[in-house]
Design an enzyme around this catalytic site. Structure first.
Site, PDB file in Angstrom:
ATOM      1  N   GLY A 279       0.827  -1.208   0.000  1.00  0.00           N
ATOM      2  CA  GLY A 279       0.000   0.000   0.000  1.00  0.00           C
ATOM      3  C   GLY A 279       0.853   1.246   0.000  1.00  0.00           C
TER       4      GLY A 279
ATOM      5  CB  VAL B  91      -0.245   5.439   5.919  1.00  0.00           C
ATOM      6  CG1 VAL B  91       0.836   5.239   6.975  1.00  0.00           C
ATOM      7  CG2 VAL B  91      -1.565   5.831   6.581  1.00  0.00           C
ATOM      8  N   GLY B  92       1.439   5.338   3.157  1.00  0.00           N
ATOM      9  CA  GLY B  92       2.655   4.968   2.449  1.00  0.00           C
ATOM     10  C   GLY B  92       3.404   6.173   1.899  1.00  0.00           C
TER      11      GLY B  92
ATOM     12  CE1 TYR C 187     -10.330  -1.623   6.177  1.00  0.00           C
ATOM     13  CE2 TYR C 187     -10.943  -0.731   8.316  1.00  0.00           C
ATOM     14  CZ  TYR C 187     -10.040  -0.840   7.283  1.00  0.00           C
ATOM     15  OH  TYR C 187      -8.835  -0.181   7.358  1.00  0.00           O
TER      16      TYR C 187
ATOM     17  N   PRO D  41      -4.076   3.254  14.410  1.00  0.00           N
ATOM     18  CG  PRO D  41      -3.805   3.812  12.159  1.00  0.00           C
ATOM     19  CD  PRO D  41      -3.820   2.647  13.105  1.00  0.00           C
TER      20      PRO D  41
ATOM     21  CG  ASN E 289     -11.127   9.011  12.369  1.00  0.00           C
ATOM     22  OD1 ASN E 289     -11.960   8.621  11.573  1.00  0.00           O
ATOM     23  ND2 ASN E 289     -11.239   8.798  13.665  1.00  0.00           N
ATOM     24  CB  VAL E 290      -4.866   8.418   8.932  1.00  0.00           C
ATOM     25  CG1 VAL E 290      -3.511   8.978   8.486  1.00  0.00           C
ATOM     26  CG2 VAL E 290      -4.687   7.294   9.929  1.00  0.00           C
TER      27      VAL E 290
ATOM     28  NE  ARG F 218     -15.667   9.024  13.850  1.00  0.00           N
ATOM     29  CZ  ARG F 218     -16.828   8.784  14.451  1.00  0.00           C
ATOM     30  NH1 ARG F 218     -17.017   9.140  15.728  1.00  0.00           N
ATOM     31  NH2 ARG F 218     -17.805   8.184  13.795  1.00  0.00           N
TER      32      ARG F 218
END
Length: 355
Positions: free
Chosen positions: A48, A53-54, A177, A204, A206-207, A249
């Site tokens: 990914g 995030v990658g 999920y 993590p 909420n990114v 959040r």
């Protein structure tokens, strides 16, 4: 006699040099075997690798967080279909990683999850099993997988922590999920107990950040709102936010998460997961998040909340107490600053951004 001995020695040396010249890979392997363990380079495969995030990890590594003994390899779905066991194995054969950061997943926002729970379950189960089992078969030293706070029970006490993952069913809106991600924790513990593998996971909150999926229908709440504000400002219309705006959040900036991922890969030795999040005091409502985006993008229009749309889970407040025991002085990017940087990136890259 001496002449014959010199002649034989010369023939031996010549044949030895010829052998070594034609077997360079064997020589390389032999040299590697004689190196001290600490000197062996790490080959870090990031699945990914072109996602939110990658991309953040790649940027942080390039900006100085990488080390000379680390080779970073970022791959995406074009490199291999990780739902396919044979393609996953071929990827490991090609790169021979010593470490893996596993980010690849089928992901989506609230409404996509509601519609396709079975697809989210099946595809993510296949991806995770293939990635982890190949890591075991190829002798990978460490795997760090990415979970999500949505895996926690819907009915629970707050704040949630790492010990509560399996205490009850997740929220019904994204159970496919959520259960698939929970199973990574089950597999990690299984590989450790049966084979001694050092596989772990992070959770993590909420990114968001540059390179996010800004699709309004299928993206997560913050990038979806950023795209909505962009359109409303361009078209001179009101901004409509789905739901009441009351759910709360904890948001974590992708570049902060990237730095924490690298720390986990290098320093965190537990198999049990660790929550990577801002503190409980930094939790914000969806209304507050929307207002921060409105401010960052200088939107002057009307703000409307469509209460006919689902709010999803009201809160998922997570404790970062375990993280703070390890890194008490870690500095998170202030929320409004991170929102502004993300909005600026989206404005500058609108034509190429995922949307």
């Amino acid at each position: 006699m001496a002449h014959r001995w010199r002649e034989q020695r010369w023939k031996f040396l010549s044949s030895s040099l010829a052998f070594l010249s034609s077997n360079k890979s064997l020589v390389s392997d032999c040299v590697a075997m004689t190196e001290p363990a600490g000197m062996k380079p790490k080959r870090i495969l990031v699945t990914g690798g072109t996602g939110l995030v990658g991309r953040a990890i790649e940027r942080v590594v390039a900006d100085g967080e990488g080390k000379p003994d680390e080779e970073w390899i970022f791959v995406c779905s074009k490199d291999a279909d990780l739902t396919n066991a044979a393609e996953t194995r071929a990827l490991y054969e090609k790169h021979r990683p010593t470490h893996v950061i596993h980010l690849a997943a089928l992901v989506g926002g609230l409404f996509k999850n509601i519609k396709y729970n079975l697809d989210f379950w099946r595809k993510n189960i296949h991806i995770n099993d293939n990635v982890l089992h190949c890591a075991y078969e190829f002798g990978v030293q460490k795997v760090v997988s990415c979970l999500s706070t949505c895996i926690f029970p819907d009915k629970t006490t707050y704040p949630i922590n790492e010990t509560m993952i399996h205490n009850g069913p997740p929220h019904d809106s994204n159970f496919g999920y959520s259960y698939a991600k929970r199973m990574i924790d089950v597999q990690n513990r299984g590989y450790f107990k049966q084979h001694g593998c050092r596989f772990t996971a992070v959770i993590p909150t909420n990114v968001f950040g540059p390179h996010d999926n800004f699709n309004i229908e299928d993206g997560h709440v913050l990038p979806g709102l950023i795209h909505k504000v962009y359109q409303a400002k361009k078209n001179g219309t009101a901004l409509t936010v789905w739901g009441t705006g009351k759910p709360r959040r904890q948001f974590i900036y992708s570049l902060d998460l990237a730095r924490l991922f690298i720390w986990v890969l290098r320093e965190y030795d537990e198999v049990e997961p660790v929550i990577l999040s801002v503190g409980e005091e930094d939790e914000v409502s969806i209304r507050e998040a929307a207002e921060s985006i409105v401010e960052a993008m200088d939107f002057r229009g009307e703000l409307i909340f469509d209460v006919t749309k689902s709010d999803g889970q009201f809160k998922k407040t997570a404790s970062n107490g375990k993280l703070r025991q390890y890194l008490p002085d870690f500095q998170f990017t202030p929320f409004k600053q991170a929102v502004k940087e993300t909005c600026d990136w989206f404005n500058a890259h609108y034509d190429v951004a995922r949307k």
